[in-house]
Structures are given as C-alpha cells and as structure tokens.
Motif scaffolding. Structure first.
Motif, PDB file in Angstrom:
ATOM      1  N   GLY A  66      78.680  32.921  94.519  1.00 36.85           N
ATOM      2  CA  GLY A  66      79.521  32.104  95.378  1.00 36.85           C
ATOM      3  C   GLY A  66      78.879  31.806  96.714  1.00 36.85           C
ATOM      4  N   GLU A  67      78.265  32.796  97.324  1.00 35.93           N
ATOM      5  CA  GLU A  67      77.672  32.602  98.648  1.00 35.93           C
ATOM      6  C   GLU A  67      76.361  31.827  98.597  1.00 35.93           C
ATOM      7  OE1 GLU A  67      76.243  35.061 102.585  1.00 35.93           O
ATOM      8  OE2 GLU A  67      77.668  35.981 101.206  1.00 35.93           O
ATOM      9  N   LEU A  68      75.578  32.046  97.555  1.00 33.21           N
ATOM     10  CA  LEU A  68      74.254  31.428  97.492  1.00 33.21           C
ATOM     11  C   LEU A  68      74.232  30.091  96.769  1.00 33.21           C
ATOM     12  CD1 LEU A  68      72.247  34.680  96.728  1.00 33.21           C
ATOM     13  CD2 LEU A  68      72.491  33.527  98.928  1.00 33.21           C
ATOM     14  N   GLY A  69      75.286  29.783  96.011  1.00 37.48           N
ATOM     15  CA  GLY A  69      75.335  28.497  95.320  1.00 37.48           C
ATOM     16  C   GLY A  69      74.592  28.468  93.994  1.00 37.48           C
ATOM     17  N   PHE A  70      74.161  29.605  93.496  1.00 39.18           N
ATOM     18  CA  PHE A  70      73.546  29.690  92.172  1.00 39.18           C
ATOM     19  C   PHE A  70      73.852  31.068  91.593  1.00 39.18           C
ATOM     20  CE2 PHE A  70      70.294  31.365  94.994  1.00 39.18           C
ATOM     21  CZ  PHE A  70      69.794  32.456  94.310  1.00 39.18           C
ATOM     22  N   ARG A  71      73.820  31.171  90.288  1.00 38.75           N
ATOM     23  CA  ARG A  71      74.063  32.440  89.616  1.00 38.75           C
ATOM     24  C   ARG A  71      72.729  33.146  89.414  1.00 38.75           C
ATOM     25  NH1 ARG A  71      73.554  34.022  84.585  1.00 38.75           N
ATOM     26  NH2 ARG A  71      74.734  35.804  83.868  1.00 38.75           N
ATOM     27  N   PRO A  72      72.522  34.283  90.082  1.00 36.37           N
ATOM     28  CA  PRO A  72      71.252  35.001  89.893  1.00 36.37           C
ATOM     29  C   PRO A  72      71.071  35.417  88.439  1.00 36.37           C
ATOM     30  CG  PRO A  72      72.430  35.851  91.793  1.00 36.37           C
ATOM     31  CD  PRO A  72      73.379  34.939  91.068  1.00 36.37           C
ATOM     32  N   ARG A  73      69.829  35.345  87.990  1.00 36.78           N
ATOM     33  CA  ARG A  73      69.500  35.767  86.630  1.00 36.78           C
ATOM     34  C   ARG A  73      69.182  37.248  86.630  1.00 36.78           C
ATOM     35  NH1 ARG A  73      64.720  31.918  85.734  1.00 36.78           N
ATOM     36  NH2 ARG A  73      64.521  32.438  87.919  1.00 36.78           N
ATOM     37  N   LEU A  74      69.470  37.895  85.526  1.00 36.35           N
ATOM     38  CA  LEU A  74      69.164  39.313  85.370  1.00 36.35           C
ATOM     39  C   LEU A  74      68.108  39.481  84.282  1.00 36.35           C
ATOM     40  CD1 LEU A  74      72.780  40.757  85.463  1.00 36.35           C
ATOM     41  CD2 LEU A  74      71.062  40.838  87.282  1.00 36.35           C
ATOM     42  N   PRO A  75      67.223  40.455  84.438  1.00 34.45           N
ATOM     43  CA  PRO A  75      66.220  40.686  83.391  1.00 34.45           C
ATOM     44  C   PRO A  75      66.840  41.392  82.187  1.00 34.45           C
ATOM     45  CG  PRO A  75      65.960  42.273  85.167  1.00 34.45           C
ATOM     46  CD  PRO A  75      67.041  41.318  85.591  1.00 34.45           C
ATOM     47  N   THR A  76      66.409  41.000  81.002  1.00 36.73           N
ATOM     48  CA  THR A  76      66.835  41.726  79.803  1.00 36.73           C
ATOM     49  C   THR A  76      65.978  42.970  79.617  1.00 36.73           C
ATOM     50  OG1 THR A  76      65.416  40.368  78.398  1.00 36.73           O
ATOM     51  CG2 THR A  76      67.716  39.666  78.648  1.00 36.73           C
ATOM     52  N   HIS A  77      64.810  43.003  80.258  1.00 39.15           N
ATOM     53  CA  HIS A  77      63.947  44.188  80.220  1.00 39.15           C
ATOM     54  C   HIS A  77      63.938  44.839  81.599  1.00 39.15           C
ATOM     55  CE1 HIS A  77      60.630  46.936  79.654  1.00 39.15           C
ATOM     56  NE2 HIS A  77      60.130  46.472  80.791  1.00 39.15           N
ATOM     57  N   VAL A  78      64.344  46.092  81.644  1.00 33.95           N
ATOM     58  CA  VAL A  78      64.246  46.910  82.853  1.00 33.95           C
ATOM     59  C   VAL A  78      63.533  48.188  82.417  1.00 33.95           C
ATOM     60  CG1 VAL A  78      65.522  48.158  84.639  1.00 33.95           C
ATOM     61  CG2 VAL A  78      66.358  45.947  83.831  1.00 33.95           C
ATOM     62  N   PRO A  79      62.525  48.636  83.163  1.00 40.51           N
ATOM     63  CA  PRO A  79      61.797  49.838  82.752  1.00 40.51           C
ATOM     64  C   PRO A  79      62.730  51.031  82.517  1.00 40.51           C
ATOM     65  CG  PRO A  79      60.683  48.774  84.576  1.00 40.51           C
ATOM     66  CD  PRO A  79      62.002  48.073  84.411  1.00 40.51           C
ATOM     67  N   ARG A  80      62.343  51.835  81.568  1.00 37.49           N
ATOM     68  CA  ARG A  80      63.130  53.013  81.198  1.00 37.49           C
ATOM     69  C   ARG A  80      63.404  53.889  82.432  1.00 37.49           C
ATOM     70  NH1 ARG A  80      61.963  56.320  75.946  1.00 37.49           N
ATOM     71  NH2 ARG A  80      63.884  57.482  75.900  1.00 37.49           N
TER      72      ARG A  80
END
Length: 130
Positions: A15-29
């Motif tokens: 809402g504040e930034l005007g775009f939906r941040p993407r999240l990684p599907t891979h995060v290190p263990r």
C-alpha cells in the motif's frame, strides 16, 4: 537525510510503496523472515521494501524499489554477468565488508540482496523471486 527503516506488514508495504513486493521461493535452510520494513534511503531518492531473513546469527536483506524516475535503467557500475542463460537477467556482485551484495539489473521493481552468504546462494534467491 539519514537512512532509516520502520516496521511494516507485507500488506502495508504494498500500500505504501505502490507495488507488491515479491518473495523468494528459495530461502537458505535455517533462515526465517525476521520482519518487513519500509526503508527510506538516500541512494535512490525514495523508499524500498526491505524483507529481512535471519538464522540466529547471520542475516539476508532483500530490497525492492521502483526507480525514482520510471523507465530509468539500473546504473551499471561494474561488469554485468548473466544470472541465468534462460532468464537473461544480468547482475552485479559487490563486496560490502564481509557481506556480498547482488544487484539484479533491469527488473521492476529493482532488486538488491545483501547477506553473509556466497554469491551463488544470493543469486539462487534472486532467481526464485515470484
């Protein structure tokens, strides 16, 4: 103006930034989300989403921002290398103290990953953004 970060929720970031941040599907263990932040910074004359991952000792910070001037290409300070021959994305790797910094080029929003991990591991996260 000083750089600062303030806590937010994932919904508030969009809402504040005007775009939906993407999240990684891979995060290190072993790494989990520590928090979501709106980061005010000097370098891009604006705000970015900052998502911080921690494993109890080390951290990874994922920054995503829309360029201050729409359509403005990402500055290229260092030689660009391909992330993946299929995706065609380019990246710039830099060392900042003991951390690696990966800037993924020509994406919108722009993406920067900072962490005490190998370049390969940070690139794997960058390639998995959805």
């Amino acid at each position: 103006q000083r750089e600062s970060a303030r806590t937010a929720t994932m919904a508030a970031l969009g809402g504040e930034l005007g775009f939906r941040p993407r999240l990684p599907t891979h995060v290190p263990r072993g790494y989990d989300v520590e928090g979501y932040y709106v980061f005010d910074h000097r370098c891009c004359e604006g705000k970015s989403a900052m998502i911080r991952y921690v494993d109890g000792l080390n951290s990874i910070s994922l920054f995503e921002a829309v360029p201050a001037t729409p359509g403005e290409p990402t500055p290229r300070r260092l030689p660009v290398e391909p992330v993946d021959p299929v995706s065609g994305l380019g990246w710039v790797a830099e060392q900042f103290g003991s951390s690696n910094v990966i800037s993924v080029l020509d994406t919108n929003p722009q993406v920067v990953l900072v962490g005490d991990l190998s370049k390969a591991e940070l690139l794997h996260m960058a390639e998995s953004l959805r």
